[in-house]
Design an enzyme around this catalytic site. Structure first.
Site, PDB file in Angstrom:
ATOM      1  N   HIS A 251     -17.096 -69.249  67.214  1.00  0.00           N
ATOM      2  CA  HIS A 251     -15.707 -69.767  66.186  1.00  0.00           C
ATOM      3  C   HIS A 251     -14.636 -69.547  66.013  1.00  0.00           C
ATOM      4  O   HIS A 251     -14.508 -69.608  65.060  1.00  0.00           O
ATOM      5  CB  HIS A 251     -16.430 -70.143  64.894  1.00  0.00           C
ATOM      6  CG  HIS A 251     -18.120 -70.340  65.636  1.00  0.00           C
ATOM      7  ND1 HIS A 251     -18.773 -71.647  65.758  1.00  0.00           N
ATOM      8  CD2 HIS A 251     -19.741 -69.025  65.809  1.00  0.00           C
ATOM      9  CE1 HIS A 251     -19.557 -71.593  66.091  1.00  0.00           C
ATOM     10  NE2 HIS A 251     -20.659 -69.868  65.867  1.00  0.00           N
TER      11      HIS A 251
ATOM     12  N   SER B 242      14.160 -70.254  73.688  1.00  0.00           N
ATOM     13  CA  SER B 242      13.636 -71.055  72.504  1.00  0.00           C
ATOM     14  C   SER B 242      15.946 -71.356  72.122  1.00  0.00           C
ATOM     15  O   SER B 242      16.290 -70.782  71.982  1.00  0.00           O
ATOM     16  CB  SER B 242      14.145 -71.358  71.226  1.00  0.00           C
ATOM     17  OG  SER B 242      14.959 -72.076  70.130  1.00  0.00           O
TER      18      SER B 242
ATOM     19  N   LYS C 251      12.929 -66.422  69.719  1.00  0.00           N
ATOM     20  CA  LYS C 251      11.534 -66.416  70.393  1.00  0.00           C
ATOM     21  C   LYS C 251      11.391 -66.377  71.922  1.00  0.00           C
ATOM     22  O   LYS C 251      11.917 -66.538  72.561  1.00  0.00           O
ATOM     23  CB  LYS C 251      11.374 -67.763  70.301  1.00  0.00           C
ATOM     24  CG  LYS C 251      11.659 -69.220  68.779  1.00  0.00           C
ATOM     25  CD  LYS C 251      10.194 -68.973  68.304  1.00  0.00           C
ATOM     26  CE  LYS C 251       9.071 -69.619  68.949  1.00  0.00           C
ATOM     27  NZ  LYS C 251       8.548 -70.898  68.756  1.00  0.00           N
TER      28      LYS C 251
ATOM     29  N   GLU D  98       1.141 -73.620  78.504  1.00  0.00           N
ATOM     30  CA  GLU D  98       1.527 -74.440  77.754  1.00  0.00           C
ATOM     31  C   GLU D  98       1.297 -75.531  78.694  1.00  0.00           C
ATOM     32  O   GLU D  98       0.743 -76.969  78.608  1.00  0.00           O
ATOM     33  CB  GLU D  98       2.395 -74.841  76.722  1.00  0.00           C
ATOM     34  CG  GLU D  98       1.896 -73.813  75.613  1.00  0.00           C
ATOM     35  CD  GLU D  98       3.253 -73.705  74.261  1.00  0.00           C
ATOM     36  OE1 GLU D  98       3.911 -74.877  74.333  1.00  0.00           O
ATOM     37  OE2 GLU D  98       4.323 -72.685  74.473  1.00  0.00           O
TER      38      GLU D  98
END
Ligand code: ARG
Length: 459
Positions: free
Chosen positions: A154, A275, A281, A288
């Site tokens: 979980h 970024s 970043k 992804e």
């Protein structure tokens, strides 16, 4: 036009574009030519066409193949498909002899053959890439059999495991993927030529000879099924979907592990992106994208299943649509594997951060309860006592290891100073020494077994 006898007009040009599959099926030119050469040799062996003519056809087909490969011959985008293109090019070059090639054959069994040949190759390629992935996962696992980290359920810290144990879970998944592809290969390895349009042929073909020439393990046993079966392709798209699902789960974990909230790993600069506005970043774009591309591979599976569901026997033109789904899934899974392997190989494992996370979250609470149970307290009672202990520790902003023996004894007099050893994370991992468990000894054993499996397959 190949069917000019029946037709009085040229095909409408927009209709021709609509009907054409050359833009995508041209990638099967080699399979198509190789299949034609085998078919032609068989026709000559059976006395169906003249030996000299067959030699001429074979020789020119080989020339066409090398001309395509050397960019001397451009594949005509106006042709209906790759099968028509090769045949008309052959006839253009050697005249009416070329027109004998299509004796006792239809594009229906020809395309079925080509896809099977194409997929046989690609299945092998994908298995090779999966093995490369397994090798880097195993390498990382070997370096981290003592690297304690929290295991989760979980998304809550649950029990202590090692990073090696976690990676080896993925190894099991990819091993199953290879098994599935191998079975898929066996069902793809069946030769359909001789089914012709749908009803076989009156010519005395030697189908087994073609099977042998092309290296198939068997031939199809029903001509209708031979031209209308795409089960092997559906299986393939399903197997690739499962592979992508596994890659996507791994990618999702890597995305999380890269976050400041986790910081369990750091990706190499070569496999990350920045970024355009936020200078700080470093993004895990690759993972992804793998996660995202899983969607299109699932879509390809749904696409082919939907195409096939309403088709009466035997061949229907709908089936031309199978190829883009197949090609796209092949390309997608291959590029995902090729990109992920070096990314995983070069990622830095931040062992201290994993350890820090493991120290928080009471992941040794089960071990504490087990400690009491081993001292004779029924497990359910031991569970409850430990629960009280955890609640007390939370209230006092401490971990179980930081509680004093007095605090332990206030809750149960079964606690002794050996509790600290029992709930030490190293002990907790070491003692989970059941087959399949995270104890370094078990994980090392499994790593060795898997390496042997892979070695045997490579030899
Ligand atoms: N381009 C077709 C396909 O990919 C080849 C088979 C066409 N057969 C036919 N009878 N129209 O399915």
């Amino acid at each position: 036009m190949l069917w000019e006898g029946r037709f009085k007009k040229e095909i409408d040009s927009k209709t021709n574009d609509f009907n054409s599959s050359i833009s995508f099926d041209k990638r099967m030119y080699k399979e198509d030519i190789t299949g034609s050469i085998a078919h032609c040799k068989m026709l000559a062996k059976q006395g169906i066409i003249d030996k000299e003519e067959s030699e001429k056809i074979v020789e020119e087909l080989k020339n066409i193949l090398s001309d395509i490969e050397n960019n001397v011959l451009e594949i005509d985008s106006n042709a209906e498909d790759i099968h028509m293109f090769i045949e008309s090019e052959l006839t253009k070059r050697i005249g009416s002899t070329g027109k004998r090639l299509h004796t006792a054959r239809s594009r229906n069994d020809q395309v079925a053959l080509d896809i099977r040949m194409y997929l046989k190759n690609e299945i092998k390629e994908i298995i090779k890439l999966l093995k490369e992935l397994l090798n880097v996962l195993i390498k990382k696992a070997e370096e981290n059999t003592q690297t304690v980290m929290p295991g989760y359920t979980h998304m809550q810290r649950a029990q202590p495991i090692t990073f090696a144990h976690h990676l080896m879970a993925y190894v099991e998944m990819f091993l199953r993927d290879i098994q599935r592809l191998e079975e898929n290969y066996n069902r793809t390895n069946i030769m359909p030529l001789g089914s012709c349009a749908l009803a076989g042929t009156t010519y005395n073909l030697d189908r087994n000879y073609v099977q042998d020439l092309l290296g198939f393990s068997d031939i199809t046993k029903n001509s209708l099924d031979g031209v209308s079966d795409r089960d092997f392709a559906i299986e393939f798209l399903s197997n690739v979907s499962i592979i992508m699902m596994h890659l996507s789960r791994l990618s999702e974990e890597i995305v999380m592990w890269c976050s400041w909230e986790f910081k369990f790993i750091e990706l190499d600069d070569a496999f990350s992106t920045g970024s355009s506005i936020m200078p700080q970043k470093k993004n895990p774009d690759i993972t992804e994208l793998v996660r995202g591309k899983t969607g299109r591979v699932y879509g390809n599976l749904m696409g082919i299943l939907t195409i096939m569901k309403g088709l009466p026997l035997a061949y229907n033109k709908d089936m031309q649509e199978d190829k883009e789904f197949i090609f796209d899934s092949v390309d997608t899974v291959k590029i995902c594997l090729v990109t992920l392997v070096p990314m995983i190989d070069t990622m830095k494992v931040l062992k201290d951060n994993m350890k820090k996370a493991a120290l928080k979250g009471f992941i040794n609470a089960t071990d504490c309860a087990d400690y009491l149970a081993k001292k004779g307290i029924p497990f359910r009672d031991a569970y409850k006592t430990t629960g009280i202990l955890v609640a007390y520790a939370i209230d006092n902003d401490k971990t179980l290891n930081e509680l004093s023996l007095d605090e332990y004894r206030k809750i149960s007099d079964k606690f002794d100073k050996d509790i600290y050893e029992a709930i030490d994370l190293k002990t907790c991992v070491m003692n989970r020494n059941v087959i399949g468990g995270p104890a370094p000894e078990q994980v090392q054993k499994r790593i060795k077994e898997v390496k042997e499996i892979l070695n045997i397959q490579n030899n």
